[in-house]
Design an enzyme around this catalytic site. Structure first.
Site, PDB file in Angstrom:
ATOM      1  CG  HIS A  46      -1.993  -0.971   1.218  1.00 28.45           C
ATOM      2  ND1 HIS A  46      -3.106  -0.837   2.011  1.00 28.45           N
ATOM      3  CD2 HIS A  46      -2.173  -2.119   0.517  1.00 28.45           C
ATOM      4  CE1 HIS A  46      -3.921  -1.848   1.799  1.00 28.45           C
ATOM      5  NE2 HIS A  46      -3.368  -2.644   0.903  1.00 28.45           N
ATOM      6  CD  GLU A  48      -1.996   4.390   3.230  1.00 29.97           C
ATOM      7  OE1 GLU A  48      -3.163   4.638   3.551  1.00 29.97           O
ATOM      8  OE2 GLU A  48      -1.707   3.567   2.326  1.00 29.97           O
ATOM      9  CB  CYS A  76      -6.626  -0.079   5.084  1.00 34.28           C
ATOM     10  SG  CYS A  76      -4.927  -0.710   5.063  1.00 34.28           S
ATOM     11  CB  CYS A  79      -2.092   1.912   5.998  1.00 31.71           C
ATOM     12  SG  CYS A  79      -1.725   1.041   4.450  1.00 31.71           S
TER      13      CYS A  79
END
Length: 148
Positions: A46, A48, A76, A79
């Protein structure tokens, strides 16, 4: 947030869900990332997490105390866990997660760790939402075209 949006555009161009993130310390970007989960076939890729990994490498420390992260979509749970674990002080995000898959506010304020982070949402929300909407509209159109 503008740099995070630029990175989201790179993800879009790569066929990835268009999310971008930057980690900032003392007014300077120390980590950048955008989604590469599909291309790399790794669930943890992801925006992040990628930005945090780069910031940690730059500082040669897993602690990013005093840092801020700007991300185009509300983080999410995975993260948000990485944000908390890396001791990032503030989170700024653009679009709100519309499908309820985020625990950002709950995790930020919980006493799960010895660190809390401040969270502010809705930064350039319209632009951050638009890129996601455009991406998923194009994806659905491609899927319809395949079926025809």
């Amino acid at each position: 947030m503008r740099e995070a949006l630029r990175l989201a555009q790179k993800a879009f161009a790569a066929g990835e869900v268009p999310i971008g993130a930057v980690v900032v310390l003392d007014g300077k970007i120390i980590g950048r990332g955008y989604n590469l989960r599909t291309r790399l076939q790794r669930a943890t890729q992801h925006a992040e997490v990628r930005a945090i990994d780069r910031a940690c490498a730059k500082l040669k420390s897993w602690r990013l105390e005093g840092a801020e992260i700007y991300v185009t979509l509300e983080p999410c749970p995975m993260c948000m866990g990485a944000i908390l674990n890396s001791r990032i002080e503030r989170v700024y995000f653009g679009a709100y997660e519309q499908k309820g898959r985020s625990l950002t506010m709950e995790l930020a304020g919980a006493n799960l760790l010895n660190h809390k982070t401040e969270v502010t949402g809705g930064i350039l929300e319209e632009e951050c939402s638009r890129i996601l909407t455009d991406f998923f509209s194009q994806m659905r159109a491609r899927e319809r075209a395949k079926k025809e």
